[in-house]
Enzyme design. Sequence first.
Site, PDB file in Angstrom:
ATOM      1  N   LYS A 185       0.854  -1.203   0.000  1.00  9.00           N
ATOM      2  CA  LYS A 185       0.000   0.000   0.000  1.00  9.00           C
ATOM      3  C   LYS A 185       0.882   1.243   0.000  1.00  9.00           C
ATOM      4  CE  LYS A 185      -1.984   2.723   2.990  1.00  9.00           C
ATOM      5  NZ  LYS A 185      -1.862   3.963   2.194  1.00  9.00           N
ATOM      6  N   GLY A 238       6.394   5.194   8.586  1.00 12.07           N
ATOM      7  CA  GLY A 238       5.552   6.392   8.644  1.00 12.07           C
ATOM      8  C   GLY A 238       5.702   7.051  10.000  1.00 12.07           C
ATOM      9  N   THR A 240       5.196   8.140  13.973  1.00 13.22           N
ATOM     10  CA  THR A 240       5.146   7.403  15.229  1.00 13.22           C
ATOM     11  C   THR A 240       3.698   7.243  15.688  1.00 13.22           C
ATOM     12  OG1 THR A 240       7.370   8.081  15.793  1.00 13.22           O
ATOM     13  CG2 THR A 240       5.968   7.458  17.642  1.00 13.22           C
ATOM     14  N   GLY A 243       2.254   4.475  13.798  1.00 16.01           N
ATOM     15  CA  GLY A 243       2.945   3.262  14.258  1.00 16.01           C
ATOM     16  C   GLY A 243       2.282   2.672  15.503  1.00 16.01           C
ATOM     17  N   GLU A 261       9.277   1.475  11.087  1.00 16.65           N
ATOM     18  CA  GLU A 261      10.299   2.525  10.898  1.00 16.65           C
ATOM     19  C   GLU A 261       9.558   3.834  11.080  1.00 16.65           C
ATOM     20  OE1 GLU A 261      13.402   2.065  10.399  1.00 16.65           O
ATOM     21  OE2 GLU A 261      13.613   0.106   9.440  1.00 16.65           O
ATOM     22  N   CYS A 295      13.071  11.254   7.404  1.00 12.28           N
ATOM     23  CA  CYS A 295      13.012  10.802   8.799  1.00 12.28           C
ATOM     24  C   CYS A 295      14.342  10.951   9.518  1.00 12.28           C
ATOM     25  CB  CYS A 295      12.513   9.365   8.861  1.00 12.28           C
ATOM     26  SG  CYS A 295      13.409   8.299   7.752  1.00 12.28           S
ATOM     27  N   GLU A 394       8.998  16.231  15.836  1.00  5.82           N
ATOM     28  CA  GLU A 394       9.396  16.069  14.434  1.00  5.82           C
ATOM     29  C   GLU A 394       8.581  17.043  13.576  1.00  5.82           C
ATOM     30  OE1 GLU A 394       8.390  12.454  12.211  1.00  5.82           O
ATOM     31  OE2 GLU A 394      10.464  12.451  11.542  1.00  5.82           O
TER      32      GLU A 394
HETATM   33  P1  NAD Z   1       1.755   8.483   8.049  1.00  8.79           P
HETATM   34  O1  NAD Z   1       2.077   7.696   9.247  1.00  8.79           O
HETATM   35  O2  NAD Z   1       0.655   9.440   8.103  1.00  8.79           O
HETATM   36  O3  NAD Z   1       1.445   7.542   6.791  1.00  8.79           O
HETATM   37  C1  NAD Z   1       2.300   6.499   6.395  1.00  8.79           C
HETATM   38  C2  NAD Z   1       1.501   5.412   5.711  1.00  8.79           C
HETATM   39  O4  NAD Z   1       0.588   4.851   6.650  1.00  8.79           O
HETATM   40  C3  NAD Z   1       0.644   5.898   4.536  1.00  8.79           C
HETATM   41  O5  NAD Z   1       0.647   4.887   3.546  1.00  8.79           O
HETATM   42  C4  NAD Z   1      -0.734   6.033   5.160  1.00  8.79           C
HETATM   43  O6  NAD Z   1      -1.785   5.897   4.240  1.00  8.79           O
HETATM   44  C5  NAD Z   1      -0.734   4.876   6.125  1.00  8.79           C
HETATM   45  N1  NAD Z   1      -1.653   5.009   7.248  1.00  8.79           N
HETATM   46  C6  NAD Z   1      -2.095   6.143   7.845  1.00  8.79           C
HETATM   47  N2  NAD Z   1      -2.934   5.842   8.871  1.00  8.79           N
HETATM   48  C7  NAD Z   1      -3.018   4.492   8.926  1.00  8.79           C
HETATM   49  C8  NAD Z   1      -3.701   3.571   9.766  1.00  8.79           C
HETATM   50  N3  NAD Z   1      -4.466   3.984  10.762  1.00  8.79           N
HETATM   51  N4  NAD Z   1      -3.549   2.253   9.546  1.00  8.79           N
HETATM   52  C9  NAD Z   1      -2.755   1.801   8.546  1.00  8.79           C
HETATM   53  N5  NAD Z   1      -2.092   2.613   7.709  1.00  8.79           N
HETATM   54  C10 NAD Z   1      -2.203   3.948   7.896  1.00  8.79           C
HETATM   55  O7  NAD Z   1       3.144   9.149   7.727  1.00  8.79           O
HETATM   56  P2  NAD Z   1       3.463  10.116   6.526  1.00  8.79           P
HETATM   57  O8  NAD Z   1       2.903  11.447   6.848  1.00  8.79           O
HETATM   58  O9  NAD Z   1       3.052   9.481   5.268  1.00  8.79           O
HETATM   59  O10 NAD Z   1       5.072  10.149   6.591  1.00  8.79           O
HETATM   60  C11 NAD Z   1       5.741  10.964   7.457  1.00  8.79           C
HETATM   61  C12 NAD Z   1       6.271  10.207   8.650  1.00  8.79           C
HETATM   62  O11 NAD Z   1       6.965   9.025   8.256  1.00  8.79           O
HETATM   63  C13 NAD Z   1       7.268  10.985   9.429  1.00  8.79           C
HETATM   64  O12 NAD Z   1       6.977  10.911  10.793  1.00  8.79           O
HETATM   65  C14 NAD Z   1       8.601  10.303   9.161  1.00  8.79           C
HETATM   66  O13 NAD Z   1       9.569  10.445  10.126  1.00  8.79           O
HETATM   67  C15 NAD Z   1       8.192   8.910   8.962  1.00  8.79           C
HETATM   68  N6  NAD Z   1       9.165   8.195   8.144  1.00  8.79           N
HETATM   69  C16 NAD Z   1      10.010   7.315   8.759  1.00  8.79           C
HETATM   70  C17 NAD Z   1      10.971   6.651   8.016  1.00  8.79           C
HETATM   71  C18 NAD Z   1      11.897   5.660   8.668  1.00  8.79           C
HETATM   72  O14 NAD Z   1      12.526   4.893   7.962  1.00  8.79           O
HETATM   73  N7  NAD Z   1      12.002   5.646   9.974  1.00  8.79           N
HETATM   74  C19 NAD Z   1      11.060   6.864   6.661  1.00  8.79           C
HETATM   75  C20 NAD Z   1      10.190   7.770   6.060  1.00  8.79           C
HETATM   76  C21 NAD Z   1       9.227   8.428   6.826  1.00  8.79           C
END
Ligand code: NAD
Length: 492
Positions: A185, A238, A240, A243, A261, A295, A394
């Site tokens: 996804k 994505g 925290t 997560g 992650e 990130c 962040e």
């Molecule tokens: P997000 O958590 O909003 O979304 C990430 C993914 O999760 C998307 O595909 C989204 O559709 C999905 N998602 C959202 N809510 C969900 C739920 N309730 N259940 C299942 N899936 C769901 O994050 P974002 O805004 O897309 O990305 C930014 C964040 O990602 C930042 O906090 C960044 O630090 C983190 N990030 C971490 C790494 C790493 O390797 N540690 C890498 C890239 C980004």
Amino acid sequence: MNYTLQPKTQQFLEQTQKMLIGGEWCEGKETFKTLNPANGEVLVDIPLASKSDVDDAVIAARKVFHEVWANFPPAQRSALLWKLSDLMERDKQILVELETLDNGKPLGKAEYDVTGAINHLRYYAGWATKIEGSTIPVNFPNTFAYTKREPLGVVGLIVPWNFPLMIAMWKLAPALACGNTVLLKPAEQTPLTALYLGKLIQEADFPAGVVNILTGPGSPTGEAITMHTDIDKVSFTGSTAVGRKIMEAAAKSNLKKVSLELGGKSPNVVFADADMENVMAGVHWSSFYNTGQECTLGSRLYVQQPIYEQVVENLSKSAEQLSIGAGLSNPDLGPMISEAQMNRVMEYMRLGKEEGAELITGGKRCEGDLANGYFLSPTIFTHQNNNLRIVKEEIFGPVVAVSSFKSIEDVIEKANDTEYGLAAAVWTKDIQKAFKYVNAVQAGTVWVNGYDYFDAAVPFGGYKASGMGKEMGKSAIELYTQEKSVWIGGLG
Ligand code: NAD
């Protein structure tokens, strides 16, 4: 801007977009729009995967896992992964253009990401034939014990928008090399490269259902994956906050395995004895790379007092010289991913000033030709208070908070004063100091005299609230397999 898209990119954008479920291209009952963040215009309509689409994909993935994929000879799995990497290489420029249009990143940076994704796939194509167990000396007479590593089954891969294809591949390549079938996804903001990858997966002739690509937002698509009782694992990158929801969903459904992650607030520490030229090149990119939507961004910069003012001045000059524009014009920095993300970052810029940090440069939305897109100027705050929200939270934008320190003890305490633990860096010519920092800092990756080195062979993942489980290298093989211990008795 005079960039002309490849005819195949243009054709792809003119097609009706469909999801890949069980080897078939499917339209969704509903659709959503993906936008070009450089100008806010709609690129294409994308199918929105419902719970029942996710159910169909899981049924297909489970069936092909049992009937074909789990027993596919490793050399053939490896050959398929190589074939896919060759197709990606052939269509590299199309992938680059789609990533730039959808995410906003400059063409040169998108090319770096696509190359990284191809290299990652090739690295794990090599692993498919090398997944071994061990034999173990045991104390029972006439027995033999060994371990083998088996695939988990059906895995859900949930990916963010900041490095869409590259992070998808960090998960897809090892998951497939280990013999799992997958539901991928992409983030709702950046589905295009994953959908194009689906076309290449079909062309490479993967068995139907081994890779399913479901487009849609966290709710309902992501939640349907994390709550599904016949998915064996979710690998998530994505925020925290999400997560935490994923762990909760795993606990409430079938206790599926989870690897995460998550976010970061990486401390980037510069000692007065560091090589200044090297520091300035490194700190410049570690503060603003990918318009700060990274990130591992070195968003907390600590500089030792004798050189503090000089570093702030140099960084401010170099930030002001960065070119900003639409990704297709290949500037230094592209736009923020969305209006919502831009507004979120601008709120932090406001907050920084309100909390008493000193704004050195930036702090505003770009105007003129860039007014229709989501562009922000690179921003530097200085402060002497580790408790400010711009230092604690962040931001995920081009904002760096800089402060000075006196001693190594002082800076280690500041570096570790965070809930995150994704990455850290230190710049010094003194090996003793470097090792002291490396050993004391609570982070999953530490760079010495450099920043953001990544290689498919080196494990990457967070300490503390930055995640659990390490991707890349041999660690990812452990993430996508389970270990079976086998005892054989009566051998005497
Ligand atoms: P997000 O958590 O909003 O979304 C990430 C993914 O999760 C998307 O595909 C989204 O559709 C999905 N998602 C959202 N809510 C969900 C739920 N309730 N259940 C299942 N899936 C769901 O994050 P974002 O805004 O897309 O990305 C930014 C964040 O990602 C930042 O906090 C960044 O630090 C983190 N990030 C971490 C790494 C790493 O390797 N540690 C890498 C890239 C980004």
